[in-house]
Design an enzyme around this catalytic site. Structure first.
Site, PDB file in Angstrom:
ATOM      1  N   SER A 143      51.521  49.532  49.360  1.00  0.00           N
ATOM      2  CA  SER A 143      50.655  50.065  50.423  1.00  0.00           C
ATOM      3  C   SER A 143      51.546  50.770  51.438  1.00  0.00           C
ATOM      4  CB  SER A 143      49.909  48.919  51.119  1.00  0.00           C
ATOM      5  OG  SER A 143      49.290  49.386  52.304  1.00  0.00           O
ATOM      6  N   TYR A 157      50.513  40.795  55.174  1.00  0.00           N
ATOM      7  CA  TYR A 157      50.130  41.706  54.097  1.00  0.00           C
ATOM      8  C   TYR A 157      51.197  42.797  53.938  1.00  0.00           C
ATOM      9  CZ  TYR A 157      47.564  45.507  51.743  1.00  0.00           C
ATOM     10  OH  TYR A 157      47.188  46.530  50.905  1.00  0.00           O
TER      11      TYR A 157
HETATM   12  P1  NAP Z   1      39.163  45.486  46.579  1.00  0.00           P
HETATM   13  O1  NAP Z   1      38.170  46.597  46.599  1.00  0.00           O
HETATM   14  O2  NAP Z   1      39.040  44.369  47.577  1.00  0.00           O
HETATM   15  O3  NAP Z   1      39.170  44.865  45.107  1.00  0.00           O
HETATM   16  C1  NAP Z   1      40.030  43.799  44.859  1.00  0.00           C
HETATM   17  C2  NAP Z   1      40.086  43.524  43.381  1.00  0.00           C
HETATM   18  O4  NAP Z   1      41.087  42.523  43.185  1.00  0.00           O
HETATM   19  C3  NAP Z   1      38.796  42.952  42.830  1.00  0.00           C
HETATM   20  O5  NAP Z   1      38.668  43.379  41.493  1.00  0.00           O
HETATM   21  C4  NAP Z   1      39.016  41.447  42.914  1.00  0.00           C
HETATM   22  O6  NAP Z   1      38.314  40.707  41.917  1.00  0.00           O
HETATM   23  C5  NAP Z   1      40.501  41.363  42.632  1.00  0.00           C
HETATM   24  N1  NAP Z   1      41.140  40.175  43.197  1.00  0.00           N
HETATM   25  C6  NAP Z   1      41.095  39.703  44.474  1.00  0.00           C
HETATM   26  N2  NAP Z   1      41.815  38.574  44.566  1.00  0.00           N
HETATM   27  C7  NAP Z   1      42.301  38.326  43.336  1.00  0.00           C
HETATM   28  C8  NAP Z   1      43.080  37.294  42.768  1.00  0.00           C
HETATM   29  N3  NAP Z   1      43.505  36.248  43.479  1.00  0.00           N
HETATM   30  N4  NAP Z   1      43.378  37.372  41.451  1.00  0.00           N
HETATM   31  C9  NAP Z   1      42.959  38.400  40.708  1.00  0.00           C
HETATM   32  N5  NAP Z   1      42.201  39.386  41.147  1.00  0.00           N
HETATM   33  C10 NAP Z   1      41.876  39.350  42.472  1.00  0.00           C
HETATM   34  O7  NAP Z   1      40.667  46.029  46.721  1.00  0.00           O
HETATM   35  P2  NAP Z   1      41.243  47.534  46.637  1.00  0.00           P
HETATM   36  O8  NAP Z   1      41.067  48.168  47.966  1.00  0.00           O
HETATM   37  O9  NAP Z   1      40.746  48.197  45.422  1.00  0.00           O
HETATM   38  O10 NAP Z   1      42.811  47.219  46.511  1.00  0.00           O
HETATM   39  C11 NAP Z   1      43.477  47.196  45.279  1.00  0.00           C
HETATM   40  C12 NAP Z   1      44.967  47.161  45.556  1.00  0.00           C
HETATM   41  O11 NAP Z   1      45.339  48.318  46.320  1.00  0.00           O
HETATM   42  C13 NAP Z   1      45.439  45.955  46.354  1.00  0.00           C
HETATM   43  O12 NAP Z   1      46.675  45.515  45.866  1.00  0.00           O
HETATM   44  C14 NAP Z   1      45.578  46.502  47.756  1.00  0.00           C
HETATM   45  O13 NAP Z   1      46.495  45.781  48.534  1.00  0.00           O
HETATM   46  C15 NAP Z   1      46.047  47.911  47.472  1.00  0.00           C
HETATM   47  N6  NAP Z   1      45.790  48.841  48.583  1.00  0.00           N
HETATM   48  C16 NAP Z   1      44.514  49.132  48.976  1.00  0.00           C
HETATM   49  C17 NAP Z   1      44.320  50.001  50.057  1.00  0.00           C
HETATM   50  C18 NAP Z   1      42.952  50.371  50.563  1.00  0.00           C
HETATM   51  O14 NAP Z   1      42.866  51.019  51.630  1.00  0.00           O
HETATM   52  N7  NAP Z   1      41.873  50.014  49.880  1.00  0.00           N
HETATM   53  C19 NAP Z   1      45.422  50.539  50.717  1.00  0.00           C
HETATM   54  C20 NAP Z   1      46.691  50.211  50.288  1.00  0.00           C
HETATM   55  C21 NAP Z   1      46.866  49.363  49.219  1.00  0.00           C
HETATM   56  P3  NAP Z   1      36.788  40.209  42.141  1.00  0.00           P
HETATM   57  O15 NAP Z   1      35.912  41.438  41.930  1.00  0.00           O
HETATM   58  O16 NAP Z   1      36.583  39.174  41.092  1.00  0.00           O
HETATM   59  O17 NAP Z   1      36.698  39.680  43.531  1.00  0.00           O
END
Ligand code: NAP
Length: 248
Positions: A143, A157
């Site tokens: 991130s 985080y």
């Molecule tokens: P999200 O929409 O909250 O989706 C999270 C996903 O991870 C869901 O499929 C969830 O499964 C799964 N998950 C959560 N906890 C878990 C665990 N303990 N074990 C296995 N799976 C788990 O997240 P996102 O925004 O797509 O983020 C994905 C990645 O990108 C993360 O690593 C995040 O830190 C990174 N990121 C995101 C952003 C942003 O702005 N969105 C920015 C920078 C980095 P369930 O559906 O079963 O809950």
């Protein structure tokens, strides 16, 4: 195009979901990991199958080693592993470090750091030419928080993603001559449900004017970068960290 297997942790929603769809469109057989939302994971599998792709959903909380071992076992039965996307990640409610509980910090590191390292361990065992494997690619989700530090929001985080950056560089060097490339994406503000899980659904849009491009990013913009890293078009890219953040 490939017929290899990709494991995407957290493939049920957000960036992971978009990556699952994009990987399937490029011929990957997709293992959709999910923590608890089985319906969302099954929806992703259905969407892939509707376009003649192949996918399975496997429940895996990456904070549990036994779940990770079961995830890779399911993938072994599905075909030859060609890629791992360490996407599962969590944030926490915004607060200062002095207010963070032991349990919160432990969980943050268990999911975002230990889970990613353990998944990579299992992938290297299978992919490394040193172990008789055929090589592969590991893409880690970092991130821009790793650079910004996220003060007054979630420094824990940000620190977990800093660890992912170091891990990407180090593991990439460790397996560079064993057929495995390792890279990370640093997304900026992406429109997903992760912000709601941190208690602020509108966070990405509220901060959009701080982005040089003056907008949030889409899950497809991150997925496209991930599947590029997974492809042979990125054959000389390893130990690299790519910002996909509109300049943030
Ligand atoms: P999200 O929409 O909250 O989706 C999270 C996903 O991870 C869901 O499929 C969830 O499964 C799964 N998950 C959560 N906890 C878990 C665990 N303990 N074990 C296995 N799976 C788990 O997240 P996102 O925004 O797509 O983020 C994905 C990645 O990108 C993360 O690593 C995040 O830190 C990174 N990121 C995101 C952003 C942003 O702005 N969105 C920015 C920078 C980095 P369930 O559906 O079963 O809950």
């Amino acid at each position: 195009m490939t017929d290899k297997v990709v494991i995407i942790t957290g493939g049920s929603r957000g960036i992971g979901r978009a990556t699952a769809l994009a990987a399937a469109a490029r011929g990957f057989r997709v293992v959709v990991g999910y923590a608890s939302n089985e319906a969302a994971a099954k929806q992703v599998v259905g969407a892939i199958e509707a376009k003649n792709g192949t996918a399975i959903a496997v429940k895996c909380d990456v904070a549990k080693e036994s779940d990770i071992l079961a995830l890779f076992k399911a993938a072994d039965a599905f075909g030859v592993l060609g890629a791992l996307v360490n996407n599962a990640g969590i944030v926490g409610p915004s607060m200062r470090v002095e207010d963070m509980s032991f349990e919160r910090i432990q969980r943050m590191m268990a999911v975002n750091v230990t889970g990613s390292i353990l998944c990579a361990r299992e992938a290297v065992k299978r992919m490394s030419t040193r172990n008789g494997g055929k090589g592969g690619v590991i893409v880690n989700l970092s991130s821009v928080a790793a650079k910004l530090g996220s003060p007054n929001t979630y420094v824990d985080y940000a620190a977990s993603k800093g660890a992912i950056d170091s891990f990407t560089v180090g593991l990439g060097h460790e397996v560079a001559d064993e057929g495995i490339r390792v890279a990370a994406i640093r997304p900026g503000l992406i429109d997903t449900e992760i912000h709601a899980s941190g208690g602020e659904p509108d966070r990405a849009h509220r901060l959009s004017q701080t982005v040089p491009m003056k907008r949030v990013g889409t899950v497809e913009e991150i997925a496209n970068a991930i599947v590029w890293l997974m492809s042979d078009d990125a054959s000389y890219v390893t130990s690299a960290i790519l910002d996909v953040s509109g300049g943030r």
